[in-house]
Design a protein around this motif. Structure first.
Motif, PDB file in Angstrom:
ATOM      1  N   TRP A   1       0.885  -1.098   0.051  1.00  0.00           N
ATOM      2  CA  TRP A   1       0.037   0.133   0.077  1.00  0.00           C
ATOM      3  C   TRP A   1       0.767   1.280   0.119  1.00  0.00           C
ATOM      4  N   LYS A   2       0.252   2.227  -0.789  1.00  0.00           N
ATOM      5  CA  LYS A   2       1.289   3.529  -0.828  1.00  0.00           C
ATOM      6  C   LYS A   2       0.437   4.304   0.343  1.00  0.00           C
ATOM      7  N   GLY A   3       1.506   4.420   1.325  1.00  0.00           N
ATOM      8  CA  GLY A   3       0.909   5.456   2.480  1.00  0.00           C
ATOM      9  C   GLY A   3       1.513   6.892   2.518  1.00  0.00           C
ATOM     10  N   ARG A   4       0.991   7.633   3.441  1.00  0.00           N
ATOM     11  CA  ARG A   4       1.442   8.985   3.413  1.00  0.00           C
ATOM     12  C   ARG A   4       1.942   9.471   4.858  1.00  0.00           C
ATOM     13  N   ARG A   5       3.071   9.760   5.002  1.00  0.00           N
ATOM     14  CA  ARG A   5       3.329   9.947   6.447  1.00  0.00           C
ATOM     15  C   ARG A   5       2.726  11.428   6.884  1.00  0.00           C
ATOM     16  N   LYS A   6       2.984  11.731   8.306  1.00  0.00           N
ATOM     17  CA  LYS A   6       2.346  13.074   8.881  1.00  0.00           C
ATOM     18  C   LYS A   6       3.020  14.307   7.961  1.00  0.00           C
ATOM     19  N   ASP A   7       4.271  14.063   7.624  1.00  0.00           N
ATOM     20  CA  ASP A   7       5.047  15.344   7.073  1.00  0.00           C
ATOM     21  C   ASP A   7       4.819  15.371   5.477  1.00  0.00           C
ATOM     22  N   GLY A   8       3.885  14.386   4.721  1.00  0.00           N
ATOM     23  CA  GLY A   8       3.518  14.706   3.713  1.00  0.00           C
ATOM     24  C   GLY A   8       4.166  13.666   2.771  1.00  0.00           C
ATOM     25  N   GLY A   9       5.162  13.036   3.228  1.00  0.00           N
ATOM     26  CA  GLY A   9       6.165  12.210   2.624  1.00  0.00           C
ATOM     27  C   GLY A   9       5.349  10.651   2.145  1.00  0.00           C
ATOM     28  N   THR A  10       5.734  10.028   0.976  1.00  0.00           N
ATOM     29  CA  THR A  10       5.212   8.975   0.747  1.00  0.00           C
ATOM     30  C   THR A  10       6.082   7.777   1.492  1.00  0.00           C
ATOM     31  N   VAL A  11       5.270   6.883   1.620  1.00  0.00           N
ATOM     32  CA  VAL A  11       6.027   5.642   2.397  1.00  0.00           C
ATOM     33  C   VAL A  11       5.375   4.410   1.882  1.00  0.00           C
ATOM     34  N   TRP A  12       5.926   3.374   1.157  1.00  0.00           N
ATOM     35  CA  TRP A  12       5.469   2.191   0.715  1.00  0.00           C
ATOM     36  C   TRP A  12       5.366   1.164   1.892  1.00  0.00           C
TER      37      TRP A  12
END
Length: 191
Positions: free
Chosen positions: A178-189
């Motif tokens: 899943w492609k997630g989004r961190r609190k700071d707006g960065g992408t995290v897979w």
């Protein structure tokens, strides 16, 4: 000892009459490691002229198994405020203690896992968030408890996300990314 209910037999394996013949029987069945604490709590109840609760292990006379007990003690006072007796109610809390131990164990395991661990209830609300999840997503547990995981995956197609969660709730194993989004707006897979 003036009265012991019949339920005592099921809990500790003694007939009520045994307690009436031997006032020290109850204390003799208390686990040796718990006796001092129970005696201290009892003295405190007597000294403070108050009621109190105690938890301790007690040996079942016939099986030898130790069971967890909780008792509540209330002092009986005469019209002048003199202590004339003690009324106590004891109950077996072994299953509750086992459940508490299991929850503590699971919490310790989850807290020490370095991977992200997020637990939801059946309604999809987050009920557990470990430090690993904070490291991965940047949100604290306080920010995420009560939220849904959809907050973490705003770029995922909601229908596909819902389908994945439905499969998981139907007890199917799920492996995927899943492609997630961190609190700071960065992408995290997330795998």
């Amino acid at each position: 000892v003036e009265f012991v209910s019949r339920q005592a037999e099921g809990i500790v394996g003694c007939q009520p009459e045994e307690f009436m013949r031997d006032p020290d029987l109850w204390a003799s069945l208390i686990h040796p490691d718990d006796r001092q604490a129970v005696e201290q709590a009892t003295r405190q109840i007597y000294a403070s002229r108050s009621s109190g609760a105690r938890e301790y292990r007690m040996r079942h006379k016939r099986t030898g198994e130790y069971r967890w007990m909780e008792d509540r003690v209330v002092q009986q006072l005469d019209d002048q405020g003199n202590l004339v007796g003690i009324f106590g109610v004891a109950r077996d809390i072994t299953e509750r203690k086992r459940a508490e131990d299991q929850l503590r164990f699971q919490a310790d395991v989850l807290c020490n896992v370095h991977n992200s661990v997020i637990v939801t209830d059946l309604a999809g609300k987050i009920v557990y968030w470990n430090e690993g999840a904070t490291t991965v997503f940047g949100y604290s547990a306080e920010e995420m408890l009560g939220q849904t995981p959809a907050v973490l995956y705003p770029d995922q197609d909601p229908a596909l996300l819902a389908a994945d969660f439905k499969r998981i709730m139907e007890e199917e194993d799920y492996i995927g990314e899943w492609k997630g989004r961190r609190k700071d707006g960065g992408t995290v897979w997330i795998d």
